[in-house]
Design an enzyme around this catalytic site. Structure first.
Site, PDB file in Angstrom:
ATOM      1  N   HIS A   9       0.858  -1.204   0.000  1.00 35.97           N
ATOM      2  CA  HIS A   9       0.000   0.000   0.000  1.00 35.97           C
ATOM      3  C   HIS A   9       0.895   1.256   0.000  1.00 35.97           C
ATOM      4  O   HIS A   9       1.004   1.955   1.016  1.00 35.97           O
ATOM      5  CB  HIS A   9      -0.860  -0.071   1.265  1.00 35.97           C
ATOM      6  CG  HIS A   9      -2.015   0.868   1.335  1.00 35.97           C
ATOM      7  ND1 HIS A   9      -1.901   2.221   1.120  1.00 35.97           N
ATOM      8  CD2 HIS A   9      -3.317   0.639   1.605  1.00 35.97           C
ATOM      9  CE1 HIS A   9      -3.074   2.779   1.278  1.00 35.97           C
ATOM     10  NE2 HIS A   9      -3.958   1.842   1.566  1.00 35.97           N
ATOM     11  N   GLU A  25      -0.991   1.500  -5.358  1.00 36.60           N
ATOM     12  CA  GLU A  25      -0.760   0.271  -4.593  1.00 36.60           C
ATOM     13  C   GLU A  25      -0.643  -0.930  -5.531  1.00 36.60           C
ATOM     14  O   GLU A  25      -1.503  -1.131  -6.390  1.00 36.60           O
ATOM     15  CB  GLU A  25      -1.922   0.072  -3.622  1.00 36.60           C
ATOM     16  CG  GLU A  25      -2.160   1.292  -2.739  1.00 36.60           C
ATOM     17  CD  GLU A  25      -3.490   1.235  -1.998  1.00 36.60           C
ATOM     18  OE1 GLU A  25      -3.919   0.132  -1.626  1.00 36.60           O
ATOM     19  OE2 GLU A  25      -4.106   2.300  -1.804  1.00 36.60           O
TER      20      GLU A  25
END
Ligand code: BG6
Length: 299
Positions: free
Chosen positions: A168, A271
């Site tokens: 992320h 991400e």
């Protein structure tokens, strides 16, 4: 002997890898090479910083981030595993899984071709009962002309293990309103802010509101172009067919405790994921690796 001393004795490499006490007392591995520097927290197996030599930091870390056992750190590269987003069946379980809130073990360090550190997380009594699988998760962070982050999940149990995941990555931006992301034009995405409708846009992504999208069937590179800082961040990947792009914008930033009200201007998430129909089923005894390769250059 403190555990930091023990880690330095066992895994420290001269000036290349040193273990220190980081924010909130968390243990952090500091990596230093002619190409740049990086910091990796034992908490969450999370990369906190990546700064190529003579450049600005590539990753964004919130001024309001919480650095405490059991809490997710806002910024850097949190590891979302074994589920991305809300748990598919039980919304009471923590979003983005438990790996980002857990304390990982240092497994090894290396300084051959690149400087690297590997941390691991296994099934233990701390693993939530909602995750019945026996697993070994490892993250290898390698610092050379780019930063390579490889998350490997191994199924050590007897049944197939289905998981979604994300590296992320939060990137530091001069001003979200002036950046653009290329590499996802014409690609279908699920718009998490519009009833999960499937859409696609012909143009590069720009930002004038909240964006929260899961792009499908994406295996290529993305480029985040930031003219304000005259640089481009390149994100290449392997073991991933999905990409999430997120900026919370004003209202969502204000709702998050660990996110400053104005900080949405200074970041964007691109991400590298295994999400939606890119969720992975790992047969017993097998493994899957999700890799993000991050570099930056003058635009
Ligand atoms: C993104 C999701 O990956 O992570 C967003 O697409 C979510 O919906 C964001 O808001 C941050 O999640 P969290 O759990 O770290 O606040």
């Amino acid at each position: 002997m403190s555990s930091i001393q023990t880690l330095n004795e066992k895994f420290g490499i001269n000036s290349a890898i040193t273990f220190c006490e980081g924010p909130g007392g968390l243990t952090v591995a500091e990596m230093q090479s002619p190409f740049g520097s990086a910091k990796v927290a034992q908490h969450g197996g999370q990369v906190l910083e990546y700064t190529p030599t003579d450049q600005r930091p590539v990753l964004w870390l919130s001024d309001r981030a919480a650095f405490a056992p059991g809490k997710a750190i806002r910024g850097g590269i949190p590891v979302c595993w074994p589920w991305f987003g809300p748990h598919p069946e039980d919304s009471k379980l923590p979003a983005h899984g438990f790996a980002r809130n857990a304390l990982w073990d240092v497994i090894s360090t290396n300084s051959d071709d690149s400087i690297s550190i590997t941390l691991g997380l296994k099934q233990s009594e701390q693993t939530p009962s909602a995750w019945p699988h026996s697993f070994e998760l490892s993250i290898q962070v390698s610092l050379a002309s780019s930063l390579e982050v490889a998350l490997t999940a191994r199924n050590t149990g007897a049944l197939p293990m289905t998981c979604s995941a994300a590296l992320h990555s939060y990137f530091a931006m001069s001003n979200i309103s002036n950046i653009r992301i290329t590499g996802l034009e014409g690609t279908e995405y699920r718009d998490q802010l519009d009833c999960d409708k499937i859409k696609s846009d012909k143009s590069p992504i720009t930002f004038d509101r909240e964006v929260d999208r899961v792009y499908h069937d994406t295996t290529g590179e993305c480029l985040v172009e930031d003219p304000g800082w005259n640089r481009s961040i390149r994100i290449a990947k392997a073991g991933s067919r999905s990409t999430v792009v997120w900026n919370p914008w004003i209202a969502k930033a204000a709702r998050m405790e660990d996110f400053g009200d104005e900080e949405y201007r200074a970041m964007v998430c691109v991400e590298t994921t295994n999400a939606d129909d890119d969720t992975i089923t790992i047969p017993p005894g097998e493994k899957h690796t999700l890799t993000a390769i991050i570099s930056s250059s003058s635009a």
